[in-house]
Structure formats: C-alpha cells, structure tokens
Design an enzyme around this catalytic site. Structure first.
Site, PDB file in Angstrom:
ATOM      1  N   ASP A   1       0.851  -1.198   0.000  1.00 43.64           N
ATOM      2  CA  ASP A   1       0.000   0.000   0.000  1.00 43.64           C
ATOM      3  C   ASP A   1       0.889   1.251   0.000  1.00 43.64           C
ATOM      4  O   ASP A   1       1.894   1.314   0.703  1.00 43.64           O
ATOM      5  CB  ASP A   1      -0.914  -0.005   1.231  1.00 43.64           C
ATOM      6  CG  ASP A   1      -2.047   0.989   1.097  1.00 43.64           C
ATOM      7  OD1 ASP A   1      -3.205   0.562   0.947  1.00 43.64           O
ATOM      8  OD2 ASP A   1      -1.775   2.223   1.131  1.00 43.64           O
TER       9      ASP A   1
ATOM     10  N   HIS B   1     -10.390  -4.995  -3.325  1.00 41.23           N
ATOM     11  CA  HIS B   1      -9.045  -5.242  -2.817  1.00 41.23           C
ATOM     12  C   HIS B   1      -9.133  -5.639  -1.358  1.00 41.23           C
ATOM     13  O   HIS B   1      -9.941  -5.104  -0.610  1.00 41.23           O
ATOM     14  CB  HIS B   1      -8.140  -4.012  -2.987  1.00 41.23           C
ATOM     15  CG  HIS B   1      -8.742  -2.744  -2.508  1.00 41.23           C
ATOM     16  ND1 HIS B   1      -9.705  -2.055  -3.228  1.00 41.23           N
ATOM     17  CD2 HIS B   1      -8.542  -2.031  -1.366  1.00 41.23           C
ATOM     18  CE1 HIS B   1     -10.063  -0.968  -2.555  1.00 41.23           C
ATOM     19  NE2 HIS B   1      -9.382  -0.940  -1.416  1.00 41.23           N
TER      20      HIS B   1
HETATM   21  P1  5GP Z   1      -9.710   1.580   0.324  1.00 45.81           P
HETATM   22  O1  5GP Z   1      -9.760   2.783   1.211  1.00 45.81           O
HETATM   23  O2  5GP Z   1     -10.377   1.794  -1.005  1.00 45.81           O
HETATM   24  O3  5GP Z   1     -10.149   0.310   1.014  1.00 45.81           O
HETATM   25  O4  5GP Z   1      -8.165   1.341   0.061  1.00 45.81           O
HETATM   26  C1  5GP Z   1      -7.475   1.898  -1.011  1.00 45.81           C
HETATM   27  C2  5GP Z   1      -6.026   1.779  -0.653  1.00 45.81           C
HETATM   28  O5  5GP Z   1      -5.268   1.982  -1.838  1.00 45.81           O
HETATM   29  C3  5GP Z   1      -5.551   2.814   0.363  1.00 45.81           C
HETATM   30  O6  5GP Z   1      -5.023   2.145   1.508  1.00 45.81           O
HETATM   31  C4  5GP Z   1      -4.509   3.614  -0.393  1.00 45.81           C
HETATM   32  O7  5GP Z   1      -3.417   3.994   0.409  1.00 45.81           O
HETATM   33  C5  5GP Z   1      -4.099   2.662  -1.500  1.00 45.81           C
HETATM   34  N1  5GP Z   1      -3.670   3.322  -2.744  1.00 45.81           N
HETATM   35  C6  5GP Z   1      -4.288   4.346  -3.377  1.00 45.81           C
HETATM   36  N2  5GP Z   1      -3.616   4.673  -4.504  1.00 45.81           N
HETATM   37  C7  5GP Z   1      -2.546   3.823  -4.576  1.00 45.81           C
HETATM   38  C8  5GP Z   1      -1.487   3.658  -5.516  1.00 45.81           C
HETATM   39  O8  5GP Z   1      -1.380   4.359  -6.531  1.00 45.81           O
HETATM   40  N3  5GP Z   1      -0.565   2.698  -5.261  1.00 45.81           N
HETATM   41  C9  5GP Z   1      -0.659   1.895  -4.140  1.00 45.81           C
HETATM   42  N4  5GP Z   1       0.313   0.983  -3.992  1.00 45.81           N
HETATM   43  N5  5GP Z   1      -1.649   2.004  -3.241  1.00 45.81           N
HETATM   44  C10 5GP Z   1      -2.588   2.958  -3.454  1.00 45.81           C
END
Ligand code: 5GP
Ligand code: ZN
Length: 112
Positions: A30, A100
């Site tokens: 992440d 995810h």
């Molecule tokens: P959500 O909040 O949708 O469950 O999690 C999305 C996750 O994706 C977050 O923890 C955020 O830090 C991660 N994330 C967002 N953009 C990117 C990216 O471009 N690369 C990576 N490796 N992680 C990302």
C-alpha cells in the site's frame, strides 16, 4: 477497465511494489501503509467491490485468502497475528472501486 487505478497496476501501466502475482491476482505494498506490513491483494479481473460479487467469483475470493495466508507467512506475521479486511462503500472508506483485500500486520493493530 481503462481508467481504473488497480486495473492499471494489474496491467503494469502504473508502478507498484509488487510482492506477489499469478494469473488471478496481484499483491503490492500500500502506498500509504497503516501498519509495518500493509499489502493490497487485488483480483486482476475488474470487480468493483463486495456488492457486485457473483457466484462465479467464489474461486477468486478463496484464492485471495490463500494468497493472504501465504504472504503473512512470507512476511513472518502469521504467529503474532494479522488482519485481512475489505472496505465496501463510502461509510467504510472504500476509495478505489476495484475490489481489494488489505493485509495488515507487523505491530499491534487497533481493535475494530
Ligand atoms: P480503500 O480505502 O479503497 O479500502 O483502500 C485503497 C487503498 O489503496 C488505500 O489504503 C490507499 O493507500 C491505496 N492506494 C491508493 N492509490 C494507490 C497507488 O497508486 N498505489 C498503491 N500501492 N496504493 C494505493
Ligand atoms: Zn479495475
């Protein structure tokens, strides 16, 4: 999905620190880690989230959990414990609309 961030990562169009990949899933660190180990495990197929899962996705969901188990072992967080979670929708804080699983560990996690 052309403009989906995680589809782009799965296709290698956006760089990520990949820790595992096979024909079904990719797993990468992440970008904004919430724990010493914070890996996202993502199906290569575009699935928006839990609410759009169908019967045909049963196999991939099981596979993702087995990959989580494997990565927890490789990262040596199995014994002390870890968390696997999925956010669904805005109240849970889902920001990327491509399913995810978060794998978190390496330290004491806040209770949820
Ligand atoms: P959500 O909040 O949708 O469950 O999690 C999305 C996750 O994706 C977050 O923890 C955020 O830090 C991660 N994330 C967002 N953009 C990117 C990216 O471009 N690369 C990576 N490796 N992680 C990302
Ligand atoms: Zn996608």
């Amino acid at each position: 999905m052309k403009d989906c961030l995680f589809c782009k990562i799965a296709r290698g169009e956006v760089k990520s620190e990949t820790v595992y990949s096979d024909e079904l899933v990719i797993a990468f660190n992440d970008i904004n880690p919430q724990a010493p180990v914070h890996i996202l495990i993502v199906p290569k197929e575009h699935i928006e989230g839990v609410t759009t899962l169908e019967e045909k996705h049963k196999n991939i969901i099981g596979h993702i959990l087995l990959v989580a188990k494997r990565l927890a072992g490789e990262k040596s967080i199995s014994e002390d414990g870890f968390r696997v979670l999925v956010n669904s929708g805005s109240n849970a804080g889902q920001v990327v609309e491509h399913l995810h699983f978060h794998l978190l560990g390496g330290d004491r996690l806040k209770p949820i």
